[in-house]
Design a protein around this motif. Structure first.
Motif, PDB file in Angstrom:
ATOM      1  N   THR B  60       0.822  -1.216   0.000  1.00  0.00           N
ATOM      2  CA  THR B  60       0.000   0.000   0.000  1.00  0.00           C
ATOM      3  C   THR B  60       0.853   1.261   0.000  1.00  0.00           C
ATOM      4  N   PHE B  61       1.955   1.218   0.745  1.00  0.00           N
ATOM      5  CA  PHE B  61       2.807   2.402   0.828  1.00  0.00           C
ATOM      6  C   PHE B  61       3.399   2.731  -0.553  1.00  0.00           C
ATOM      7  N   TRP B  64       0.673   3.859  -2.994  1.00  0.00           N
ATOM      8  CA  TRP B  64       0.242   5.230  -2.757  1.00  0.00           C
ATOM      9  C   TRP B  64       1.288   6.225  -3.256  1.00  0.00           C
ATOM     10  N   LEU B  65       2.568   5.921  -3.033  1.00  0.00           N
ATOM     11  CA  LEU B  65       3.609   6.849  -3.476  1.00  0.00           C
ATOM     12  C   LEU B  65       3.632   6.936  -5.000  1.00  0.00           C
ATOM     13  N   ARG B  68       0.816   9.134  -5.835  1.00  0.00           N
ATOM     14  CA  ARG B  68       1.129  10.525  -5.508  1.00  0.00           C
ATOM     15  C   ARG B  68       2.020  11.134  -6.596  1.00  0.00           C
ATOM     16  N   ASP B  72       0.999  14.301  -8.741  1.00  0.00           N
ATOM     17  CA  ASP B  72       1.790  15.526  -8.695  1.00  0.00           C
ATOM     18  C   ASP B  72       2.236  15.931 -10.093  1.00  0.00           C
ATOM     19  N   GLU B  95      -6.796   0.538  -6.099  1.00  0.00           N
ATOM     20  CA  GLU B  95      -7.253   0.937  -4.766  1.00  0.00           C
ATOM     21  C   GLU B  95      -6.630   2.280  -4.379  1.00  0.00           C
ATOM     22  N   GLN B  98      -8.184   5.333  -5.875  1.00  0.00           N
ATOM     23  CA  GLN B  98      -9.460   5.777  -5.313  1.00  0.00           C
ATOM     24  C   GLN B  98      -9.269   6.639  -4.075  1.00  0.00           C
ATOM     25  N   SER B  99      -8.106   6.525  -3.434  1.00  0.00           N
ATOM     26  CA  SER B  99      -8.027   7.100  -2.090  1.00  0.00           C
ATOM     27  C   SER B  99      -7.530   8.535  -2.122  1.00  0.00           C
ATOM     28  N   ASN B 100      -7.775   9.226  -1.015  1.00  0.00           N
ATOM     29  CA  ASN B 100      -7.353  10.617  -0.834  1.00  0.00           C
ATOM     30  C   ASN B 100      -7.876  11.535  -1.933  1.00  0.00           C
ATOM     31  N   ARG B 101      -9.066  11.232  -2.454  1.00  0.00           N
ATOM     32  CA  ARG B 101      -9.623  12.057  -3.525  1.00  0.00           C
ATOM     33  C   ARG B 101     -10.174  13.364  -2.975  1.00  0.00           C
ATOM     34  N   LYS B 102     -10.804  13.271  -1.823  1.00  0.00           N
ATOM     35  CA  LYS B 102     -11.401  14.471  -1.248  1.00  0.00           C
ATOM     36  C   LYS B 102     -10.407  15.114  -0.299  1.00  0.00           C
ATOM     37  N   PRO B 104      -9.278  17.027   2.723  1.00  0.00           N
ATOM     38  CA  PRO B 104      -9.924  17.476   3.951  1.00  0.00           C
ATOM     39  C   PRO B 104      -9.756  18.986   4.089  1.00  0.00           C
TER      40      PRO B 104
END
Lengths: 270, 376
Positions: B60-61, B64-65, B68, B72, B95, B98-102, B104
């Motif tokens: 996952t790490f 995700w990178l 990212r 970017d 997966e 899909q994440s960190n789309r919104k 905060p």
């Protein structure tokens, strides 16, 4: 972290002749069990037979009298403290009540193991923690809630996200669906299956839930009188003649669960 | 080893990245540095390609990178090609996509805003406290009226039980502490009055101070710490375990069953303890005058008789029930405000003790002004 070289077909967890005595009562008697890499093992047995005891013994929360427990090919009795920590980093545990830290928010709970073990930037930790929360089906806005503000199902999800925080290879689940309504339990089963496939997890699941056994377990082991009396897939269970196994898998409730599962499969097939 | 995780080659206005090795949690920190460096390097290029074919492991790490990196790069519409990703990682990368789309909402950084928010929150909490306190007082009065109409519903046993706990069992510690306070007051007054040759006024000082103020105040502060905190903790843990909700669903009023007997016990116990405490303090003062000041007990007693009147005692003791009421109400309000977590129980117990001690002292000040105004 150098992972010890291990042949792919070697069992990832090996339990051999383990005996555990609690309050002068022998709970596990020469129990032997192997868990293969990448499978979902369902561990069942009557109440008070010691399902949770075996799980707690494997993860080192309960002492054993004799026997060998190997995880990732490391004998946990002979391992040095460092080796033990290395092994502990590669598994995640979901406790029955979630065991979230009540003074930390959800995101802090998920970040807790990362903070302890890794040296990551705060930005990356936030992003990964949110990714994990989203993976277990929660919205990003639960991040700043405290466990007391969550429902039972959400607590289990956050606890699962925390168990997955370090991308473990094995997850231990102690009755993951207990206390959830049938729909929630079904969703949770599906979630475990998806995560298991996505992340290539090995899942060791203590459960009572026949639906979970039907839906996601590759293999089932039955505990009775301190021993594993039968292990195999659902067909093996249905063919077994042991009275308890018969009652459990072929009783009224189990027939209903099995039928529902078959109907669901038929629907998918058609 | 970390060098090999991601290598960058610039070809004209195209940047080629090659990933290799284990993109996993153990290398996440190095990997993040490399990814950020690559993004910074690629500011000027038009397109980017990343070859993932040599990645041995991805978790996952790593996923995700990678995501990212892709995000970017593609912020200002530049193209990025991810090639050679081993198919077994498709799910994982999907997966991560899909994440960190919104995003905060970032917490407000403006100091004025933050200060205003804190002030608003403090104001709201203050109003809430007042409302809850008044509300509970109202509920108490209602419960008393109901009981006056039907006295048999009063929980007499419960009240006696609490009277034992907050009254009888507090006697030794109250006596000990007020005795010591009496000693200290006498010793200090002796020490300073002697300079003016006014030794005998020590008795006035001790008598009036103890009976009017110190006796009741010290005892009230001690009871707030000793019994107020235990009321809050008891009610709070009952709230946590839904016992109070259970009472309510059985048609019983928690105020009548749990809170009224506790507060009545306090209202009875505090005047009694204040009386005992005042006596112990006078006794301590007399002892010090005798042993340290050389004033015989006979002289002390006769001087005391001249110095004090019943007024002083009445002023002191009449404050006790009101202080007990304040302590009891604050303890109950805080107890009922406990939420699910262990931490909130601790917080409310602290708040209960701090607020009740503060209000006891404020109340004492108000009484002092009142008695001065009516000339007592």
């Amino acid at each position: 972290m150098a992972a010890p070289a291990q042949a792919p077909n070697q069992p990832i967890i090996r339990v051999k002749d383990v005996e555990v005595v609690l309050n002068d009562r022998k709970i596990l008697n020469k129990l032997t069990l192997d868990v293969k890499r990448g499978e979902v093992l369902g561990f069942v047995g009557g109440s008070g037979q010691g399902k949770t005891v075996l799980m707690r013994t494997i993860i080192g929360l309960l002492p054993k009298v004799s026997g060998i427990i190997e995880v990732f090919g490391v004998d946990l009795d002979k391992a040095s403290e460092q080796e033990r920590h290395a092994v502990e980093r590669r598994w995640g545990v979901l406790f029955q009540q979630g065991a979230l830290f009540s003074s930390l928010t959800c995101i802090q709970n998920v970040q807790f193991p990362m903070r302890e073990y890794l040296n990551l930037s705060p930005r990356l930790m936030d992003e990964i923690a949110i990714a994990k929360l989203e993976m277990v089906g929660l919205k990003a806005d639960v991040r700043d809630k405290y466990p007391a503000e969550l429902s039972g199902g959400m607590i289990k999800r956050v606890a699962l996200a925390r168990a997955l925080a370090l991308d473990p290879e094995i997850v231990f689940l102690d009755e993951p669906t207990s206390g959830l309504d049938p729909i929630g339990a079904g969703d949770f089963d599906e979630l475990i299956r998806t995560l298991q496939q996505t992340l290539g997890l090995t899942v060791y699941m203590v459960t009572h839930d026949l639906d979970s056994l039907h839906a996601i377990c590759d293999r089932i082991a039955v505990l009775s009188d301190g021993k594993v009396i039968v292990e195999g897939n659902m067909d093996v269970m249905l063919a077994c003649d042991h009275p308890w196994v018969k009652e459990y898998f072929r009783g009224k409730r189990s027939r209903a669960a099995g039928m529902a599962h078959h109907r669901a499969n038929d629907l998918v097939a058609s | 080893m970390s060098e090999a995780l991601l290598t960058t080659v610039a070809r004209g206005d195209r940047l080629e990245l090659a990933a290799a090795g284990a993109w996993t949690v153990d290398c996440a920190s190095d990997l993040e540095t490399l990814v950020d460096a690559a993004v910074a390097q690629a500011k000027s290029v038009k397109s980017v390609a990343i070859n993932m074919a040599n990645v041995e492991r991805l978790d996952t790490f790593g996923a995700w990178l990678l995501e990212r990196l892709v995000r970017d790069f593609s912020t200002d519409g530049r193209g990025i090609d991810v090639v050679g990703l081993p198919p077994r990682y498709n799910d994982l990368v999907h997966e991560a996509q899909q994440s960190n789309r919104k995003q905060p909402e970032a917490p407000s950084e403006d100091i004025v805003d933050t200060a205003a928010m804190l002030l608003r929150r403090a104001g709201r909490m203050f109003l809430r406290d007042i409302t809850l306190t008044v509300q509970l007082f109202g509920q108490l009065v209602m419960a008393i009226l109901r009981i006056a109409r039907n006295p048999r519903t009063f929980r007499f046993t419960s009240m006696v039980h609490h009277l034992d706990r907050v009254g009888w069992r507090a006697v030794p510690i109250v006596l000990l502490i007020t005795f010591l306070i009496g000693c200290i007051i006498a010793q200090q007054s002796l020490f300073h009055f002697r300079k003016f040759g006014a030794d005998v006024y020590v008795v006035d000082m001790v008598g009036i101070l103890v009976l009017r103020e110190i006796g009741v105040l010290i005892v009230a502060v001690m009871i707030a710490g000793r019994s107020g905190s235990s009321y809050t903790a008891e009610l709070g843990s009952m709230k946590m375990r839904e016992e109070i909700d259970a009472l309510q669903t059985m048609g019983l009023d928690p105020v009548e069953v749990l809170i009224l007997p506790r507060i009545l016990a306090l209202v009875i116990a505090l005047p009694a303890l204040s009386f005992l405490g005042s006596m112990a303090a006078l006794y301590g003062g007399g002892m010090v005058c005798w042993l340290y000041g050389g004033m015989s007990p006979e002289i002390f007693l006769s001087r005391l008789q001249e110095a004090i009147s019943l007024d002083h005692f009445e002023v002191g003791i009449s404050k006790a029930p009101f202080m007990a009421l304040i302590i009891g109400i604050i303890a109950s309000v805080e107890g009922l405000a406990v939420k699910g977590s262990a931490e909130s129980l601790g917080l409310q117990t602290t708040a209960s003790v701090v607020k009740s001690i503060f209000l006891v002292i404020v109340l004492d000040g108000i009484f002092a002004m009142f008695f001065a105004a009516i000339g007592k």
